[in-house]
Write an enzyme that holds these catalytic residues in place. Structure first.
Site: not given
Ligand code: NAD
Length: 499
Positions: A231-232, A236, A253, A287
């Site tokens: 995720g974002s 992380g 990731e 991503c």
């Molecule tokens: P996001 O960070 O909003 O959410 C990702 C996951 O994390 C979800 O399951 C969400 O419920 C959880 N989450 C979000 N914020 C959290 C927090 N503060 N505490 C605990 N859990 C939390 O991301 P998104 O909008 O679903 O996806 C887009 C992001 O993911 C972009 O930044 C993209 O670059 C990244 N991404 C990275 C990869 C990679 O392999 N590097 C792959 C896909 C997406």
């Protein structure tokens, strides 16, 4: 095919998915797809207990047998590729070809993992002591928690799951709260494979529905031996310290800010096609989407003209229509973030073309945009941030080392590419002094990685590696074994103790 038929085909009863507090909407038109009940803390605790018990049994199953379960799961995916791909499109908004492409990626990683199940090998190492042998063995790790993002609602989980399963681990999956139906569908297909396999412990794959708190529960729980979180960067930064506080392992990731360098010798046709797919594909919501174009000053104007023309030809609309190339953004927040980034870029001297909302009359509750090209005078703060939308910032350079310095001067380090026909330029970009990313390409774009290589990135992208190559090692624990087959007890380093 409507959502009820899709869900029923995938083994889910649509009627059971309408009673909870979590509303799941399709980004295509804003319609409600389901209302799911999020897991309570007690529910997550029970899921973890089941997964832990399943792990204790699964780890004793020979790895090639574990591979057989993954093979059967791959068969279920092959048989259901079209319908699962459709659900991916309906829930995430990506075009059908990309939805089905995601399922193909799942099939590919299953195939990879089946082979891997017979190759989980360790080293034999020379011992300094006579009559001794040293070796490494790799053992199942435990319960792997997977937190996944909305934009790859099935493939990224499969990269983790296929490897973890052959490595002997159990799984607890917390999908994005924007795409939980994809997770429930994968689980239903997995259970079909389990039924055919016959001897799978209950709890081998648990799916936990919820948002941030559910992810935090997994991060804090010692029963999660590895937390693989996609995720974002903000996510992380929130989750990794929680895992670290209990000295647990995490595999991160996170976000990217990927660039394509276009050198004077580049093949312009290849470059334009690759830039278009990398920047506009999946509506800029990968991503690995290209977010920066670093183009040699001699080409800047001509490339921009060609790109504007290519951008104008992109068909935006219903992702379920096979003619469409670009579907919607995931929702209003993504649209607002895109507009804010474009306003900030204008304020920093950028010249914006595209970026406006379209199709609002047809779909007032969905967020379709034209992809934006932004000619920037410099790599400003806005350019250094990942905005998860189809914005491509264009920057110029005159010397390759200047392009590489610009390229590396962002916090993220996921994917990168150079277009050049000069061997020296390509090799410099690939070298230790070149791109600092986890993925470095020549004459192909930044997105669309194959499963055979390790996937992941450096710096704020988190350093994790998933999928191919030796990424499997993250899902196992390593034991170093020393065996004494002599009648003496020599100590290492020649130490003498009590003799
Ligand atoms: P996001 O960070 O909003 O959410 C990702 C996951 O994390 C979800 O399951 C969400 O419920 C959880 N989450 C979000 N914020 C959290 C927090 N503060 N505490 C605990 N859990 C939390 O991301 P998104 O909008 O679903 O996806 C887009 C992001 O993911 C972009 O930044 C993209 O670059 C990244 N991404 C990275 C990869 C990679 O392999 N590097 C792959 C896909 C997406």
């Amino acid at each position: 095919m409507d959502i009820d038929t899709v869900l029923a085909d995938l083994g889910l009863a649509p009627g059971d998915l309408q009673a909870g507090a979590l509303t799941v909407r399709s980004p295509i038109d804003g319609s409600v797809l389901a209302r799911l009940a999020p897991h309570s803390a007690q529910g997550i605790d029970a899921a973890l207990a089941r997964a832990q018990a399943a792990f204790l049994r699964w780890r004793d199953m020979p790895a090639p047998r574990r591979g057989e379960l993954v093979r059967l799961f791959g068969e279920e995916l092959r048989a259901n590729k079209t319908v699962l791909g459709r659900l991916v499109s309906m829930e995430s908004g990506k075009i059908l070809a990309e939805g089905e492409g995601e399922v193909q990626e799942m099939i590919d990683i299953c195939d990879f993992a089946v082979g891997l199940s017979r190759q989980l090998h360790g080293l034999t190492i020379a011992s300094e002591r006579p009559g001794h042998r040293m070796m490494e063995t790799w053992h199942p790790l435990g319960v792997v928690g997977v937190v996944s993002a909305f934009n790859f609602p099935v493939a990224v989980w499969a990269w983790n799951a296929a490897l973890a399963l052959v490595c002997g681990d159990a799984l607890v999956w917390k999908p994005s709260d924007k795409t939980p139906l994809c997770a429930l569908a994968c689980r239903a297909l997995f259970l079909r494979a389990c039924a055919r396999f016959g001897e799978v412990p209950e709890g081998l794959l648990e799916v936990v529905i919820g948002g941030r708190e559910a992810a935090e529960n997994l991060a804090d729980d010692r029963r999660i031996a590895l937390l693989s979180a996609t995720g974002s960067c903000a996510m992380g930064r929130a989750l990794a310290p929680r895992v670290a506080a209990r000295l647990g392992r995490s595999l991160l990731e996170l976000g990217g800010n990927n660039a394509i360098v276009v050198a004077p010798s580049a093949d312009p046709d290849l470059a334009v096609r690759a830039i278009l797919f990398s920047a506009v594909g999946t509506a800029g919501q990968r991503c690995t989407s290209a977010r920066r174009l670093i183009v040699h000053a001699s080409l800047r104007e001509t490339l921009l003209v060609r790109l504007r023309k290519a951008y104008d030809s992109v068909r935006i609309g219903d992702p379920l229509d096979p003619e469409t190339l670009m579907g919607p953004l995931i929702g209003r927040d993504a649209f607002d973030a895109m507009q804010a980034a474009l306003a900030a870029a204008r304020g920093e001297g950028g010249s914006v073309s595209g970026g406006e909302r379209v199709l609002a009359e047809r779909w007032p509750d969905a967020w379709y945009v034209r992809p934006a090209l932004v000619d920037m005078p410099a790599q400003t703060d806005t350019v250094c941030r990942e905005t998860f939308a189809p914005i491509l910032y264009v920057l110029g350079y005159t010397e390759l080392d200047q392009a590489i310095a610009l390229h590396n001067a962002v916090p993220q380090g996921l994917s990168s590419a150079i277009f050049t026909n000069e061997l020296r330029e390509a090799e410099r970009f690939l070298s230790a002094a070149g791109s600092d990313c986890g993925i470095v390409n020549v004459n192909i774009g930044t997105s669309g990685a194959e499963i055979g290589g390790a996937f992941g990135g450096e710096k704020d992208t988190g350093g994790g590696r998933e999928s191919g190559s030796d990424a499997w090692r993250a899902y196992m624990r390593r034991a170093t074994n020393t065996i004494n087959y002599s009648t003496e007890l020599p100590l290492a380093q020649g130490i003498r103790f009590g003799d």
